[in-house]
Design a protein around this motif. Sequence first.
Motif, short mmCIF file in Angstrom:
data_model
loop_
_atom_site.label_atom_id
_atom_site.label_comp_id
_atom_site.label_asym_id
_atom_site.label_seq_id
_atom_site.Cartn_x
_atom_site.Cartn_y
_atom_site.Cartn_z
N ARG A 131 0.48 -0.86 -0.28
CA ARG A 131 -0.16 -0.30 0.19
C ARG A 131 0.93 0.89 0.15
O ARG A 131 0.76 2.15 -0.08
CB ARG A 131 -0.58 -0.02 1.42
CG ARG A 131 -1.78 -1.35 1.11
CD ARG A 131 -3.47 -0.97 1.31
NE ARG A 131 -4.32 -1.46 1.34
CZ ARG A 131 -4.07 -2.80 1.92
NH1 ARG A 131 -3.67 -3.11 3.37
NH2 ARG A 131 -5.33 -3.66 1.53
N SER A 182 2.94 -5.00 -8.14
CA SER A 182 1.10 -5.01 -8.80
C SER A 182 1.55 -5.64 -9.83
O SER A 182 2.35 -6.00 -11.22
CB SER A 182 1.84 -3.92 -9.21
OG SER A 182 2.06 -2.71 -8.29
N PRO A 207 -2.04 -7.38 -11.55
CA PRO A 207 -1.55 -6.64 -13.82
C PRO A 207 -0.99 -5.31 -12.96
O PRO A 207 -1.00 -5.19 -12.38
CB PRO A 207 -2.93 -6.06 -13.40
CG PRO A 207 -4.60 -6.27 -12.87
CD PRO A 207 -3.61 -6.70 -11.83
N PRO A 208 -0.04 -5.11 -13.53
CA PRO A 208 0.78 -4.06 -14.35
C PRO A 208 0.60 -3.07 -12.98
O PRO A 208 -0.75 -2.59 -13.58
CB PRO A 208 1.06 -4.03 -15.33
CG PRO A 208 1.05 -5.67 -15.83
CD PRO A 208 -0.03 -6.24 -15.18
N HIS A 227 -7.21 -2.16 -10.18
CA HIS A 227 -8.22 -2.54 -9.05
C HIS A 227 -8.92 -1.61 -8.78
O HIS A 227 -10.33 -0.93 -8.74
CB HIS A 227 -8.52 -3.54 -9.30
CG HIS A 227 -7.71 -3.20 -6.95
ND1 HIS A 227 -6.20 -3.13 -7.33
CD2 HIS A 227 -8.21 -2.77 -6.11
CE1 HIS A 227 -5.85 -2.59 -5.69
NE2 HIS A 227 -6.87 -2.49 -5.05
N ARG A 228 -8.02 -0.32 -8.82
CA ARG A 228 -8.55 0.78 -8.49
C ARG A 228 -9.45 2.19 -9.84
O ARG A 228 -10.02 2.97 -9.65
CB ARG A 228 -7.71 2.31 -8.18
CG ARG A 228 -6.67 1.94 -6.47
CD ARG A 228 -7.64 1.93 -5.84
NE ARG A 228 -7.42 1.52 -4.40
CZ ARG A 228 -8.58 1.28 -2.54
NH1 ARG A 228 -9.36 1.74 -3.75
NH2 ARG A 228 -8.30 1.27 -1.92
N PHE A 277 -10.97 -6.98 -17.49
CA PHE A 277 -9.57 -6.28 -17.63
C PHE A 277 -9.23 -5.62 -18.69
O PHE A 277 -10.17 -6.42 -20.36
CB PHE A 277 -8.55 -7.66 -17.94
CG PHE A 277 -8.64 -7.94 -16.95
CD1 PHE A 277 -7.98 -7.60 -15.79
CD2 PHE A 277 -8.31 -9.65 -16.60
CE1 PHE A 277 -7.48 -8.46 -14.30
CE2 PHE A 277 -7.58 -10.31 -15.26
CZ PHE A 277 -7.19 -9.60 -14.35
N HIS A 301 -14.89 -4.60 -11.78
CA HIS A 301 -16.22 -5.77 -11.24
C HIS A 301 -17.25 -5.89 -12.26
O HIS A 301 -17.11 -5.19 -12.64
CB HIS A 301 -16.37 -5.45 -9.95
CG HIS A 301 -15.25 -5.60 -8.90
ND1 HIS A 301 -15.33 -6.90 -8.62
CD2 HIS A 301 -14.66 -4.83 -8.07
CE1 HIS A 301 -14.24 -7.21 -7.04
NE2 HIS A 301 -14.08 -5.87 -7.06
N ALA A 357 -4.55 3.73 0.94
CA ALA A 357 -5.01 2.52 -0.07
C ALA A 357 -5.91 1.44 -0.53
O ALA A 357 -4.95 0.24 0.43
CB ALA A 357 -4.43 2.81 -1.58
N HIS A 367 4.51 -10.00 -15.04
CA HIS A 367 4.05 -9.16 -15.62
C HIS A 367 4.65 -8.99 -17.10
O HIS A 367 3.81 -9.07 -18.01
CB HIS A 367 5.61 -8.24 -15.46
CG HIS A 367 5.55 -7.32 -13.99
ND1 HIS A 367 5.11 -7.82 -13.20
CD2 HIS A 367 4.96 -6.29 -14.16
CE1 HIS A 367 5.02 -6.75 -11.99
NE2 HIS A 367 4.82 -5.70 -12.81
N TRP A 370 1.18 -10.64 -18.50
CA TRP A 370 0.15 -9.79 -18.86
C TRP A 370 0.41 -9.51 -20.52
O TRP A 370 -0.59 -9.82 -21.55
CB TRP A 370 0.14 -8.69 -18.25
CG TRP A 370 -0.27 -9.03 -16.78
CD1 TRP A 370 -0.05 -9.39 -15.76
CD2 TRP A 370 -2.21 -9.08 -16.52
NE1 TRP A 370 -0.37 -9.73 -14.85
CE2 TRP A 370 -2.20 -9.13 -14.80
CE3 TRP A 370 -3.22 -8.55 -17.74
CZ2 TRP A 370 -3.24 -9.76 -14.43
CZ3 TRP A 370 -4.18 -8.62 -16.87
CH2 TRP A 370 -4.54 -8.88 -15.19
N SER A 394 -6.24 -5.91 -3.03
CA SER A 394 -6.66 -5.67 -3.70
C SER A 394 -8.35 -5.82 -3.23
O SER A 394 -9.12 -5.60 -3.34
CB SER A 394 -7.15 -5.30 -5.19
OG SER A 394 -6.99 -7.12 -5.25
N GLU A 435 -11.20 -4.41 -1.04
CA GLU A 435 -10.37 -3.43 0.04
C GLU A 435 -10.35 -3.08 1.09
O GLU A 435 -10.35 -2.91 2.43
CB GLU A 435 -9.19 -3.27 -0.96
CG GLU A 435 -8.62 -2.31 -0.44
CD GLU A 435 -7.36 -1.61 -0.81
OE1 GLU A 435 -7.23 -2.18 -2.80
OE2 GLU A 435 -5.81 -1.81 -1.19
N ASP A 436 -11.62 -1.85 0.86
CA ASP A 436 -11.93 -0.59 1.78
C ASP A 436 -12.80 -0.64 2.77
O ASP A 436 -13.00 -0.02 3.96
CB ASP A 436 -12.03 0.24 1.15
CG ASP A 436 -11.06 0.68 -0.57
OD1 ASP A 436 -9.89 1.00 0.34
OD2 ASP A 436 -11.54 0.93 -1.20
#
Lengths: 358, 358, 295
Positions: free
Chosen positions: A221, A233, A235-236, A278-279, A305, A320, A358, B174, B177, B310, B329-330
């Motif tokens: 985080r 990370s 995914p990248p 995911h953000r 994705f 999602h 985060a 990486h 992907w 995540s 996550e949150d």
Amino acid sequence: MLELINVSRKVGGEDHIIDVSLALDRGSLNVLLGPTLAGKTSLMRLMAGLDAPTAGKVVMDGKDVTGVPVRKRNVAMVYQQFINYPTLTVYENIASPMRIAGRPKDEIDREVRKAADLLQMTPYLDRTPLNLSGGQQQRTALARALVKNAELVLLDEPLANLDYKLREELREELPKIFAATGAIFVYATTEPHEALLLGGSTATLSKGRVTQFGETTAVYRRPDDLITATTFSDPPLNVLTVTKRGGRFSGPGNVDFAVSSRHADLADGPYRIGVRAHRLAFGGPHAAGFDVSVALTEVTGSETFIHAELAGRPLVALIHGIKRVETGDTVHLSFDPADILVFGEDGRAVSASAAIAA
Amino acid sequence: MARIRLDHIRHAYTPELAKADNYALREVDTTFADGGAYALLGPSGCGKTTLLNIISGLLTPSNGHVRFDDTDVTMLTPEARNIAQVFQFPVIYDTMTVRENLAFPLKNRKVPADEIQRRVADMLRRIGLEKKADRKARGLTADEKQKISLGRGLVRSDVNAILFDEPLTVIDPHMKWQLRSELKQLHREFQMTMVYVTHDQTEALTFADKVVVMYAGEVVQIGTPEELFERPQHTFVGYFIGSPGMNLLPCALEGGAAVVSGQRIALPASIGPVAAGKTTELGIRPEFVSLVPRGQGIPVQIDKVEDIGSERIVRARLGDTRLSAVLDEDREIPAEADVAFTQEQLNLYADSWLVARR
Amino acid sequence: MEKTWNNKAWFFVLPVLLLVAFSAVIPLMTVVNYSVQDTFGNNQFFWNGTEWFKEILTSERFHDSLIRNLIFSGLILAIEIPLGIIVALAMPKKGFWVSVCLVLMALPLLIPWNVVGTIWQVFGRTDIGLLGYTVDALGIDYNYVADPFAAWVTVIVMDVWHWTSLVVLLCYAGLVSIPDAYYQAAKIDGASRWAVFRYIQLPKMGRVLLIAVLLRFMDSFMIYTEPFVVTGGGPGNSTTFLSIDLVKLAIGQFNLGEAAAMSLVYFLIILALSWVFYTVMTNAGTDKPVKEISE
């Protein structure tokens, strides 16, 4: 406690490990995370005493063990390949390090059964490794490492050759098994997801350097720098180049959004921001966002994705639910400006983002 | 390009095994549409590689026929079937340059030189290796080598199908992907029939239009990623797809509800009747389990909350049955909470098979 | 792989070092010593500088033996290496016949040098030898004692019979280590049998071929026992190779200084040629990684 103090290793003029300092506590689980050739195996070999550092010290419980060969250290290793004695039974495989140490028979029996029980291998004690599945073979190797009662147990991508589901099961069990012993565990992996599932502490490695070391979720985080954030990370990480002017971040690709209160104190100037996949949300629930042209969508059944390009750099969003978007479609992706990682031009995290939740 | 018809395929590795009814493939009868992307997914030993080798012609099935469009190719050699294959470990011709590697299958087929040059140049651009075209292939990285293997297959525009045997095993996360999305883009452009063998659900689900889930030599379900996620036909699919897999709660039926450890859970009205005497289980994905304040749902005992970056995974118990929930996550997680299930996502299983909806 | 530093290791290596010192270094120094001195017996030595070397290097006899030996080694390599590869390719890769073939192949290697010589000496005789009798009966004039060509053929066939197995075994080891996927990929790429050999088998055999060439070159260049037993270097000097010549010089004529100089020259030639083979073959691109160009 195992301490590496400014340890470096050069082989033929090539730097394998550069100035690594780490302190690992007893009973702790430590993940070494980094891509292939980042130096994970080299670092483990230094910890074990298989190689000697060209500079720096290795200290075990306050005693300098730099240069003490592996035979004289109490170390166990588990490798990616399943290494067992093919002609011995599981029981004898697990017992082998204790037999070598010349321990009494009843003690061996007790310890073997305890380890077998912990790793759920009790029903297979009379089999030979050839009659076991890959997962069971690796459990045998793990049990052998445990009965050795080593103070340091090194695991070099132990699950890499296993099926996905087996990995999942073992990953869930491993922290419990580790907690039951009290040795120092070091676990190398290339997968960020695996590090997060294991928990404990994580050291991220890149090109022979440890870029950050700390509690796994804290490193995830609050990465200290861009390299750590990228390494950790999957995914990248999506990286955007922006400039802060007054209350706004703006950059190529029509990126322009209001700075969150968290970053309000930052000086004006150029920054690089990281937004984890995911953000990013589909459409516009958040204030900040941009339009991208979709290069590809991948649907996993519960998630989508979306791959796109922003200002010439690849970008991936994890959404999602199932979104049917076609290649070439323009979609709006948005994110909460408080959820971003902010780095200076030099790649160091700016102080304000240390407070990120985060 | 061709439609692949697998007509009642059975395979045992030796006649003795066949006599003992020990078939590696019990019976596979399906058709892969022309231009489709298919994944064969299952744990090791499920027969997925056997099936791939039967399609490629490296194995001749004990029973049944393989047809490409309307041609019976059961007895044809791999080269006569005109297919391409990418293996687990990159297969490249060490002494040739990247360009020569790509030209090799065309040269062998006596394609005119200018045509070869044009197609190879085009392929180099597509797989992003233009800059390294005249380097010796052996000096490249694993993912570049795997791109060459792929390019050698795609460069022959007339192949009937491209087969992949766990092609991303040796690739770093990486790069996975990148390679995966490039592969999908190539599929989109070339519209070739592709069959992809893997034990990794993410790879299978993201790559394929249709995933063939195999278990113990049989096809358990063929479906889109969505179908496999939401309506697994068999408890094995529920367990194998998804991470963590589907929660399976042994239950009794009472009117329109399932009873789990004394708790009544109302079922969707559309779920069909179940014949008496069958073992019934209630299936619910961890993604569709939510936490609600005490007293508003089904009481559970929360054992552990795993923070995996995540997401958070809540491990709980409903009576004696283990239950997982995946939360964002949150989201705050109280120490005491009840769970609620998204009703529409409840699946009922009788003797491990899904009870059909009306 | 790198090893850990360990002083105890020297303790274990020491006996071998001493043995090598006694068996190689000290005799070699003795030879160097002889090569720069002359003696007329009575254990009295005189400094002779580089005279012996000058004499050897300008000696026609030495030149002849050297050329003979180079031709011999060239022929041996030209026959045994390709033949060894062909036999290795033809051998089964799995099943019962693998062990049968391996044992058959290993047999000639188990026979002592002088016995090999004796076998072929008898084998090639026209009166009691199967080979000699057969060839003679076919109307070909074959007599290795009198005819230089027949003598050469005999010595070469004998060496091929004795040593091709070594090349076969090495190549076979290289071949079976090639993963199946390579053959499958080649089939799918539509590669011909020749292309499979040229682009998969030969590159993957590179390392073992290098070892095979070096071993066969060094061995054939130092050949002594077999031709000594069969032909004794004759007829005339036609099969007098360097080592036979050397023994004649040292033991036959007891010309120690000249023989010592000759052994040193001989030694340096082998060293130099082996180095040339090694460099040429590794550069020809068996396994040398290409340097990454940084971008």
